[in-house]
Scaffold this active site. Sequence first.
Site, PDB file in Angstrom:
ATOM      1  N   LYS A  36      41.858  55.419  68.537  1.00 15.22           N
ATOM      2  CA  LYS A  36      42.683  54.406  69.191  1.00 15.22           C
ATOM      3  C   LYS A  36      42.333  53.008  68.704  1.00 15.22           C
ATOM      4  O   LYS A  36      43.212  52.172  68.473  1.00 15.22           O
ATOM      5  CB  LYS A  36      42.507  54.499  70.706  1.00 15.22           C
ATOM      6  CG  LYS A  36      43.030  55.804  71.317  1.00 15.22           C
ATOM      7  CD  LYS A  36      42.717  55.900  72.797  1.00 15.22           C
ATOM      8  CE  LYS A  36      43.230  57.194  73.390  1.00 15.22           C
ATOM      9  NZ  LYS A  36      42.886  57.354  74.820  1.00 15.22           N
ATOM     10  N   SER A  69      45.352  58.673  79.796  1.00 16.67           N
ATOM     11  CA  SER A  69      44.745  57.458  79.259  1.00 16.67           C
ATOM     12  C   SER A  69      45.685  56.268  79.269  1.00 16.67           C
ATOM     13  O   SER A  69      45.263  55.153  78.930  1.00 16.67           O
ATOM     14  CB  SER A  69      44.255  57.712  77.831  1.00 16.67           C
ATOM     15  OG  SER A  69      45.314  58.102  76.997  1.00 16.67           O
TER      16      SER A  69
END
Length: 806
Positions: A749, A706
């Site tokens: 996140k 990611s």
Amino acid sequence: MNLEQKQQPAAGPQPGRSSTSAEADPAGRTSDLPPDALIIVPVRNLVLFPGLVAPIGIGRERSVAAAQEAVRTERQVGIILQRDDDADIPSPEQMYRIGTVANIMRYVTAPDAAHYIVCQGQQRFRIAEFMQTSPFYLARVELLPEPDEQRADIQARLLQLKQRATEILGLLPQAPAELVTATQNFTSASALTDFIAGLMDMTPQEKQDILETLDLQQRIDKVLNLLAKRIEVLRLSREIDQQTTMRMDSQQREFMLREQLKTIRKELGEIEGDPVELEQLAEAIAAAGMPEEVAAQARKELKRLERMPEAAAEYAILRTYLEWLAELPWAEPAEDRIDIAEARRILDEDHFGLQKIKRRILEYLAVLKLNPHGKSPILCFVGPPGVGKTSLGQSIARATGRKFVRVSLGGVHDEAEIRGHRRTYIGALPGNIIQALRKAGVRNCVMMLDEMDKLGSGFHGDPAAALLEVLDPEQNSTFRDNYLAVPFDLSRVMFIGTANILDTVPGPLRDRMEIIALPGYTAEEKMQIARRYLVKRQLDANGLTAEQCNIGDAVLEAIIRDYTREAGVRNLEREIGSVCRHAAMRIAEGGIGQIQVDENDLQQILGPGRFESELAMRTSLPGVATGLAWTPVGGDILFIEASRTPGHGKLILTGQLGDVMKESAQAALTLVKAHYAELHVQPELFEKSDVHVHVPAGAIPKDGPSAGVAMFIALASLMMDRPVRNDRAMTGEISLRGLVLPVGGIKEKVLAALQAGIKVVLLPARNRKDLDDIPEEARRRLRFVWLETVDDAVREAIGETVAQTA
């Protein structure tokens, strides 16, 4: 004179006439009723057959008027069943059309003003039409004559009726002998059929059906069929009664023999154990409500124990085993009293936020309320430490009124911890599941299996494999613990698992559970939780009251901002506890009765702030990008630093990166090289420079795809010599075609970006579906940019590229 005996040539049969006088009563009054009319008395739950005598209670005004008129005028009445028992004044349509003409033999008025008539049935009739309905029912009727009984098939059925009647009377307890004689003396098949039908235990509708069956052969066949069914029921009932009596006699005989044997052994001095304790153990086993298979095993072992000397090595083992069996909750638990509104109130009272989680729990409870014996799903709460997984399980137990037990699985590496040890081993005990059920004392408790992601495995077996049967609704109804060696039903236990991460939970075990994710809290949610729960709890724990120690909202905001950075609120509660202990010490020293804690006191109490924003410093130079990472304890920001030195096109990677993250860095550099024209970068830079990519916090292992977008932006910023905007953070995987691919952990996140002061978050466009999971506060305070390709990321993070210079 009966109805069928009095006829007039012109008018035909005239129902309702008596043998004395139909025109005048004893007082000399003349009857005004038509001679061919019959007074109708509707009744509930009663069918009168011809030839039978029955008392009928009448209480309705029309029935009393009808009975009194019939007695006054010496007329017969028509007893007819009404279709609707609830109708107090039945209409003609609410009555059956076939009934029985009856003579009133006696009219009685009881002391409580109740009215009764004793009627004798005479003949069937059919109502042709109603002539009046008030003050009583009056109808013109047609008398129904009985068919010829001299046919051979009717006589044969008469003999069979007598045989069946004698048989059923023989099965009835204490049946009078006169009744048997009376049935044998009947010469009329019709009269015997009506007699038996009137005495049989049938519903009024079944009796009405026999009354309306005018064909004698069909009527006899119906009664014979009903007699055959009743005889079979009575025969089975007698067999069951005989078996029960024999069993009771056998038990009494066994009891007497055991008492005699006990006395003989006592005289011989052979009894070693305490007979009182063994008797109490036998009573406990009998009262435990065990299934028959388990009870038989327990009784067998108890007999062994009674014959065993107390000094024998196996005596204590066997007695402990029987005590475990007797103390387990074998009996069927009571039904849950689930109130959805009360459960919602309890969840809101115990937990702030978590609306999606609460809604799923309420759905779970609603299904459990509608289908208590259904196979409920096994819930598993997954989230960082301190987000309230265990307390949610306690709230579910409180909302359902069940007992709550917790089984810690952290560090369990022995299968016997789940299934128990066999009794042959010294110090053997049941597994943690059975031990928790004994502690709960009920079979429908809420059992929390805590820290499922920290299960271990070794040469003693795999405990996760043993949990497969426990958490399978299709199998756990016959769970077999090695110590008990008998099946135990776990299907009524409400299992709730908890874990910090799912990666270490085995796939088959994870497949048996419904995963409910509990991500971290926003700063506003932490503020509400601290104000509602944590401050009060810490004040109580430190012996303070709200009047003695006042912690304002500004203090709580400063603790959240400068002293904690976590997904949950565990460290936040510790810091609040430190403030409360400081206040308690000052109050205990004397001289101060009330303390007002403000933001300026925190440095003295907790020390200097532990966290500060370093975004502006970290992103002031080209080659630094802010990425977003997921960790087992929540989301976090991740800085990607890139530097260029003279060299020969070498790529250097540092920061303890995993293989996948190294491959992402190589793909990002290749992608920058492929887009040199769009980025306005001189291709010679790649050949004459070495590129060094570093991710700080090098002691922490990092891996995953990611960070691909952040690495690409850092390298593009380095090569373009333009800094990345310091209020942007990004996540996403990249492909060599320049596409931005979706990643996981979006909610964690985004919350990490919000706590770090980020204003704009760059996310893969294919993660747009995860926007619903993001809290409302984060969606309000952040701007989201959805990336299809890396060009979108460059445009948003760095800005429009400058024109290439000559």
